[in-house]
Write a protein that holds these residues in place. Structure first.
Motif, PDB file in Angstrom:
ATOM      1  N   ASP A   1       0.867  -1.179  -0.189  1.00 20.06           N
ATOM      2  CA  ASP A   1      -0.106  -0.051   0.016  1.00 20.06           C
ATOM      3  C   ASP A   1       0.689   1.422  -0.096  1.00 20.06           C
ATOM      4  O   ASP A   1       0.188   2.367   0.023  1.00 20.06           O
ATOM      5  N   GLU A   2       2.113   1.026   0.001  1.00 19.27           N
ATOM      6  CA  GLU A   2       3.097   2.345   0.139  1.00 19.27           C
ATOM      7  C   GLU A   2       2.866   3.295   1.446  1.00 19.27           C
ATOM      8  O   GLU A   2       3.568   4.256   1.399  1.00 19.27           O
ATOM      9  N   GLN A   3       2.238   2.901   2.177  1.00 20.36           N
ATOM     10  CA  GLN A   3       1.853   3.794   3.534  1.00 20.36           C
ATOM     11  C   GLN A   3       3.119   3.473   4.381  1.00 20.36           C
ATOM     12  O   GLN A   3       3.530   2.247   4.853  1.00 20.36           O
ATOM     13  N   THR A   4       3.803   4.694   4.722  1.00 20.03           N
ATOM     14  CA  THR A   4       4.925   4.876   5.568  1.00 20.03           C
ATOM     15  C   THR A   4       4.576   4.972   7.097  1.00 20.03           C
ATOM     16  O   THR A   4       3.376   5.406   7.228  1.00 20.03           O
ATOM     17  N   LEU A   5       5.437   4.737   7.820  1.00 20.45           N
ATOM     18  CA  LEU A   5       5.216   5.215   9.354  1.00 20.45           C
ATOM     19  C   LEU A   5       5.129   6.726   9.497  1.00 20.45           C
ATOM     20  O   LEU A   5       4.092   7.177  10.110  1.00 20.45           O
ATOM     21  N   ALA A   6       5.592   7.225   8.611  1.00 21.56           N
ATOM     22  CA  ALA A   6       5.476   8.889   8.856  1.00 21.56           C
ATOM     23  C   ALA A   6       4.150   9.094   8.243  1.00 21.56           C
ATOM     24  O   ALA A   6       3.670  10.164   8.780  1.00 21.56           O
ATOM     25  N   ASP A   7       3.854   8.475   6.990  1.00 18.59           N
ATOM     26  CA  ASP A   7       2.349   8.858   6.469  1.00 18.59           C
ATOM     27  C   ASP A   7       1.439   8.664   7.840  1.00 18.59           C
ATOM     28  O   ASP A   7       0.455   9.245   7.884  1.00 18.59           O
ATOM     29  N   ILE A   8       1.397   7.627   8.428  1.00 19.98           N
ATOM     30  CA  ILE A   8       0.732   7.301   9.548  1.00 19.98           C
ATOM     31  C   ILE A   8       0.678   8.477  10.632  1.00 19.98           C
ATOM     32  O   ILE A   8      -0.241   8.740  11.252  1.00 19.98           O
ATOM     33  N   GLU A   9       1.846   8.804  11.054  1.00 21.92           N
ATOM     34  CA  GLU A   9       1.859   9.657  11.897  1.00 21.92           C
ATOM     35  C   GLU A   9       1.446  11.152  11.640  1.00 21.92           C
ATOM     36  O   GLU A   9       0.913  11.753  12.177  1.00 21.92           O
ATOM     37  N   LYS A  10       1.570  11.415  10.419  1.00 19.85           N
ATOM     38  CA  LYS A  10       0.982  12.559   9.748  1.00 19.85           C
ATOM     39  C   LYS A  10      -0.581  12.450   9.836  1.00 19.85           C
ATOM     40  O   LYS A  10      -1.211  13.445   9.953  1.00 19.85           O
ATOM     41  N   GLN A  11      -1.229  11.478   9.201  1.00 20.75           N
ATOM     42  CA  GLN A  11      -2.664  11.372   9.269  1.00 20.75           C
ATOM     43  C   GLN A  11      -3.173  11.153  10.638  1.00 20.75           C
ATOM     44  O   GLN A  11      -4.255  11.716  11.115  1.00 20.75           O
ATOM     45  N   GLY A  12      -2.493  10.765  11.720  1.00 27.28           N
ATOM     46  CA  GLY A  12      -2.851  10.682  13.013  1.00 27.28           C
ATOM     47  C   GLY A  12      -2.771   9.295  13.535  1.00 27.28           C
ATOM     48  O   GLY A  12      -3.629   8.245  13.196  1.00 27.28           O
TER      49      GLY A  12
ATOM     50  N   GLU B   1     -15.471  -5.273  13.839  1.00 28.86           N
ATOM     51  CA  GLU B   1     -16.494  -5.496  13.103  1.00 28.86           C
ATOM     52  C   GLU B   1     -16.443  -6.900  11.805  1.00 28.86           C
ATOM     53  O   GLU B   1     -16.956  -7.051  11.222  1.00 28.86           O
ATOM     54  N   GLY B   2     -15.021  -7.532  12.100  1.00 23.93           N
ATOM     55  CA  GLY B   2     -14.632  -8.586  11.158  1.00 23.93           C
ATOM     56  C   GLY B   2     -14.328  -8.223  10.121  1.00 23.93           C
ATOM     57  O   GLY B   2     -14.587  -9.031   9.084  1.00 23.93           O
ATOM     58  N   ASP B   3     -14.116  -6.728   9.582  1.00 24.59           N
ATOM     59  CA  ASP B   3     -13.961  -6.389   8.304  1.00 24.59           C
ATOM     60  C   ASP B   3     -12.463  -6.531   7.817  1.00 24.59           C
ATOM     61  O   ASP B   3     -12.078  -6.080   6.998  1.00 24.59           O
ATOM     62  N   TYR B   4     -11.579  -6.824   8.794  1.00 27.59           N
ATOM     63  CA  TYR B   4      -9.918  -6.861   8.762  1.00 27.59           C
ATOM     64  C   TYR B   4      -9.525  -8.080   7.759  1.00 27.59           C
ATOM     65  O   TYR B   4      -9.967  -9.198   8.076  1.00 27.59           O
ATOM     66  N   HIS B   5      -8.974  -7.737   6.880  1.00 25.38           N
ATOM     67  CA  HIS B   5      -8.252  -8.605   5.856  1.00 25.38           C
ATOM     68  C   HIS B   5      -7.038  -8.136   5.468  1.00 25.38           C
ATOM     69  O   HIS B   5      -6.655  -7.103   4.977  1.00 25.38           O
ATOM     70  N   PRO B   6      -5.941  -9.169   5.593  1.00 23.05           N
ATOM     71  CA  PRO B   6      -4.612  -8.827   5.550  1.00 23.05           C
ATOM     72  C   PRO B   6      -4.267  -8.575   3.903  1.00 23.05           C
ATOM     73  O   PRO B   6      -5.114  -8.911   3.185  1.00 23.05           O
ATOM     74  N   SER B   7      -3.554  -7.659   3.750  1.00 21.23           N
ATOM     75  CA  SER B   7      -3.053  -7.235   2.331  1.00 21.23           C
ATOM     76  C   SER B   7      -2.022  -8.275   1.904  1.00 21.23           C
ATOM     77  O   SER B   7      -1.372  -8.876   2.554  1.00 21.23           O
ATOM     78  N   PRO B   8      -1.838  -8.318   0.486  1.00 20.38           N
ATOM     79  CA  PRO B   8      -0.931  -9.141   0.081  1.00 20.38           C
ATOM     80  C   PRO B   8       0.687  -8.474   0.428  1.00 20.38           C
ATOM     81  O   PRO B   8       0.767  -7.322   0.842  1.00 20.38           O
ATOM     82  N   VAL B   9       1.665  -9.264   0.745  1.00 19.80           N
ATOM     83  CA  VAL B   9       2.956  -8.937   1.105  1.00 19.80           C
ATOM     84  C   VAL B   9       3.835  -8.672  -0.166  1.00 19.80           C
ATOM     85  O   VAL B   9       3.690  -9.032  -1.227  1.00 19.80           O
ATOM     86  N   ARG B  10       4.443  -7.358   0.112  1.00 17.95           N
ATOM     87  CA  ARG B  10       5.351  -6.891  -0.908  1.00 17.95           C
ATOM     88  C   ARG B  10       6.354  -7.812  -0.998  1.00 17.95           C
ATOM     89  O   ARG B  10       7.384  -8.094   0.111  1.00 17.95           O
ATOM     90  N   ARG B  11       6.982  -8.339  -1.978  1.00 15.37           N
ATOM     91  CA  ARG B  11       8.152  -9.058  -2.220  1.00 15.37           C
ATOM     92  C   ARG B  11       9.278  -8.342  -2.497  1.00 15.37           C
ATOM     93  O   ARG B  11       9.320  -7.477  -3.646  1.00 15.37           O
ATOM     94  N   LYS B  12      10.350  -8.541  -2.049  1.00 14.07           N
ATOM     95  CA  LYS B  12      11.743  -7.945  -2.304  1.00 14.07           C
ATOM     96  C   LYS B  12      12.521  -8.926  -2.167  1.00 14.07           C
ATOM     97  O   LYS B  12      12.708 -10.124  -1.440  1.00 14.07           O
ATOM     98  N   TYR B  13      13.790  -9.146  -2.842  1.00 14.99           N
ATOM     99  CA  TYR B  13      14.748  -9.953  -3.082  1.00 14.99           C
ATOM    100  C   TYR B  13      16.223  -9.161  -2.389  1.00 14.99           C
ATOM    101  O   TYR B  13      16.418  -8.076  -2.977  1.00 14.99           O
ATOM    102  N   ILE B  14      16.736  -9.909  -1.820  1.00 17.76           N
ATOM    103  CA  ILE B  14      18.045  -9.351  -1.116  1.00 17.76           C
ATOM    104  C   ILE B  14      19.109 -10.564  -1.355  1.00 17.76           C
ATOM    105  O   ILE B  14      18.847 -11.624  -1.357  1.00 17.76           O
ATOM    106  N   PRO B  15      20.156  -9.966  -1.626  1.00 18.61           N
ATOM    107  CA  PRO B  15      21.511 -10.678  -2.030  1.00 18.61           C
ATOM    108  C   PRO B  15      22.003 -11.494  -0.947  1.00 18.61           C
ATOM    109  O   PRO B  15      21.907 -11.144   0.256  1.00 18.61           O
ATOM    110  N   LYS B  16      22.258 -12.805  -0.975  1.00 20.42           N
ATOM    111  CA  LYS B  16      22.944 -13.515  -0.149  1.00 20.42           C
ATOM    112  C   LYS B  16      24.414 -13.757  -0.630  1.00 20.42           C
ATOM    113  O   LYS B  16      24.873 -13.458  -1.622  1.00 20.42           O
ATOM    114  N   LYS B  17      25.066 -14.158   0.427  1.00 23.08           N
ATOM    115  CA  LYS B  17      26.746 -14.179   0.238  1.00 23.08           C
ATOM    116  C   LYS B  17      27.074 -14.963  -1.131  1.00 23.08           C
ATOM    117  O   LYS B  17      28.221 -14.940  -1.612  1.00 23.08           O
TER     118      LYS B  17
END
Length: 126
Positions: free
Chosen positions: A62-73, A87-103
């Motif tokens: 969702d590209e929402q950062t900690l700073a965005d949340i602090e700014k929103q309140g 209310e039972g309306d919470y549904h987790p979002s898809p997870v952002r996939r990132k690849y990090i290099p291994k040794k």
């Protein structure tokens, strides 16, 4: 307890954890069937938010950062989490996939949940 004799959200969470822990140790066969209402307690969500914020971390899909949340309140964010869960309306979002290099030159997949999902996960686990 603070100077006014009130407990902090962190202390409330610790008290709940201790109470549940004691109950589990006293009766090894004890099953906790109704813990969902504990997850959306505002004090639990505030403590989860505090821990997620302290861990920092990148935004999810969702590209929402900690700073965005602090700014929103933060209060509005916690209240939205509370209402969605209650209310039972919470549904987790898809997870952002990132690849990090291994040794060894290969790449390791890394899943980055949204901040809201991290707060809900933290509330459920801690």
């Amino acid at each position: 307890m603070n100077a006014q004799g009130l407990t902090t959200p962190k202390e409330n969470v610790q008290q709940l954890q201790e109470k549940l822990g004691r109950a589990a140790k006293e009766n090894k066969k004890r099953r906790f069937h109704a813990l969902y209402d504990k997850v959306y307690r505002r004090d639990i969500l505030w403590e989860a938010w505090r821990r997620v914020r302290a861990n920092r971390g990148a935004a999810g899909v969702d590209e929402q950062t900690l700073a965005d949340i602090e700014k929103q309140g933060e209060f509005q964010f916690i209240e939205e989490c509370h209402q969605l869960l209650k209310e039972g309306d919470y549904h987790p979002s898809p997870v952002r996939r990132k690849y990090i290099p291994k040794k060894d030159g290969k790449q390791r997949p890394l899943g980055i949940p949204t901040i809201r999902d991290r707060v809900v996960q933290m509330a459920a686990c801690h």
